[in-house]
Design an enzyme around this catalytic site. Structure first.
Site, PDB file in Angstrom:
ATOM      1  N   GLN A   1       6.195  63.350  52.986  1.00 40.46           N
ATOM      2  CA  GLN A   1       4.908  62.547  52.255  1.00 40.46           C
ATOM      3  C   GLN A   1       4.995  62.814  51.172  1.00 40.46           C
ATOM      4  O   GLN A   1       5.629  63.927  50.354  1.00 40.46           O
ATOM      5  CB  GLN A   1       3.466  64.277  52.831  1.00 40.46           C
ATOM      6  CG  GLN A   1       1.913  63.097  52.376  1.00 40.46           C
ATOM      7  CD  GLN A   1       1.963  62.003  52.483  1.00 40.46           C
ATOM      8  OE1 GLN A   1       2.055  61.513  53.895  1.00 40.46           O
ATOM      9  NE2 GLN A   1       1.428  61.392  51.693  1.00 40.46           N
TER      10      GLN A   1
ATOM     11  N   LYS B   1      -2.606  60.818  59.326  1.00 46.67           N
ATOM     12  CA  LYS B   1      -2.104  60.974  60.660  1.00 46.67           C
ATOM     13  C   LYS B   1      -2.085  61.689  61.670  1.00 46.67           C
ATOM     14  O   LYS B   1      -2.044  61.829  62.662  1.00 46.67           O
ATOM     15  CB  LYS B   1      -0.310  61.271  59.719  1.00 46.67           C
ATOM     16  CG  LYS B   1      -0.434  59.542  58.299  1.00 46.67           C
ATOM     17  CD  LYS B   1       0.648  60.080  57.506  1.00 46.67           C
ATOM     18  CE  LYS B   1       0.350  59.236  56.354  1.00 46.67           C
ATOM     19  NZ  LYS B   1       1.530  59.498  55.176  1.00 46.67           N
TER      20      LYS B   1
ATOM     21  N   ASP C   1       8.413  56.332  58.296  1.00 47.81           N
ATOM     22  CA  ASP C   1       8.163  55.305  57.079  1.00 47.81           C
ATOM     23  C   ASP C   1       8.828  53.481  56.625  1.00 47.81           C
ATOM     24  O   ASP C   1       8.230  52.453  55.843  1.00 47.81           O
ATOM     25  CB  ASP C   1       7.934  56.246  56.035  1.00 47.81           C
ATOM     26  CG  ASP C   1       7.003  57.165  55.326  1.00 47.81           C
ATOM     27  OD1 ASP C   1       5.956  56.533  55.506  1.00 47.81           O
ATOM     28  OD2 ASP C   1       7.446  57.532  55.185  1.00 47.81           O
TER      29      ASP C   1
END
Length: 285
Positions: free
Chosen positions: A98, A54, A121
């Site tokens: 995460q 990422k 997300d």
């Protein structure tokens, strides 16, 4: 029949290039770059790989990326305070915690603590609700990427019979909503589905995300089906395999994603796209 390969790497690269150009246009006009902050809890090896990917994508497209590493021993309250601080930081357009988190931390509580318009997300109940109501903004990245992969075939989604195997909150459920949004006729299968083979046999579009290597035998795949394999499983010999038995499936499908190199790169590309969406909404306020 030999399936055409849906090259997720190439499609994701094109998405990133387009996004890079859009960000350059923003910064050339005097605006700041989009900002993403990632919180990584603990030392999980897979999570560290995902975060590196990422960060690399952010650097490529021009998103300002900040990584906050914290101990796996952090308390839930301390983590929630970190999120709240980022919610209040106007230089941060997107926040990503995460997953997975340590067992002592309530993942839904942390996810829901992120402001919906910073939830890149796409997991916040408000963002899922907007997708359900056909008003998507920040969309769950993997299903969003799967839709882009299906669209890349040039085949219409509207009216097709789509079967989703796996009903997780991260993939299966939002995937079904994405397909409904595109006007497919959708069946979602779970661990209690009876005669799964018969359900798969009806599919013109098949999306599988269960986390079990070769869960769907290749000879179940209908001729000409568009096959999207979300699974990525590490085998005993160190190689990677999807949730669908690829060799046989590729002899029957019309289109198929490889593992690796299919869905994975698109998940990261759609995260970058969500960062841009969040940034544009934030700077327009």
């Amino acid at each position: 029949m030999t399936a055409k390969i849906i090259d997720g790497k190439a499609i994701a690269a094109a998405c990133r290039q387009n996004l890079k150009q859009r960000i350059q246009q923003q910064t050339a006009s005097g605006q700041r770059a989009p900002g993403l902050t990632v919180i990584l809890v603990g030392e999980d090896p897979a999570s560290q790989v995902y975060v590196r990917n990422k960060q690399k994508a952010c650097e490529e497209v021009g998103i300002h990326s900040q990584l906050l590493r914290v101990s796996a021993e952090i308390s839930e309250d301390e983590l929630l305070k970190m999120v709240q601080s980022l919610n209040n930081d106007n230089s941060v357009d997107g926040i990503l915690v995460q997953l997975p988190l340590p067992d002592h931390i309530n993942e839904p509580r942390v996810t829901e603590s992120i402001l919906p318009h910073k939830d890149v997300d796409g997991f916040h109940p408000q963002n899922i609700g907007r997708l359900l109501q056909k008003q998507p903004e920040l969309r769950p990245c993997t299903p969003y990427g799967c839709i882009k992969l299906i669209e890349s075939t040039g085949e219409p989604i509207q009216g097709k019979r789509a079967v989703v195997v796996g009903a997780s909150n991260i993939v299966g459920r939002p995937m079904a909503m994405e397909l409904l949004l595109a006007n497919a006729t959708v069946t979602i299968c779970n661990s209690k589905t009876r005669d799964l083979r018969a359900e798969v046999a009806r599919a013109e579009i098949l999306v599988v995300g269960v986390g079990h290597a070769d869960f769907i035998p290749g000879d179940w795949i209908p001729d000409g089906c568009i096959v999207i394999d979300v699974g990525i499983n590490r085998l005993d010999d160190g190689s990677l395999a999807g949730d669908i038995a690829y060799a046989t499936a590729s002899e029957r499908a019309g289109w198929i994603t490889p593992v690796p190199g299919g869905v994975g790169p698109m998940t990261v590309a759609m995260l970058m796209e969500n960062c841009m969406t969040a940034y544009l909404a934030h700077t327009a306020d």
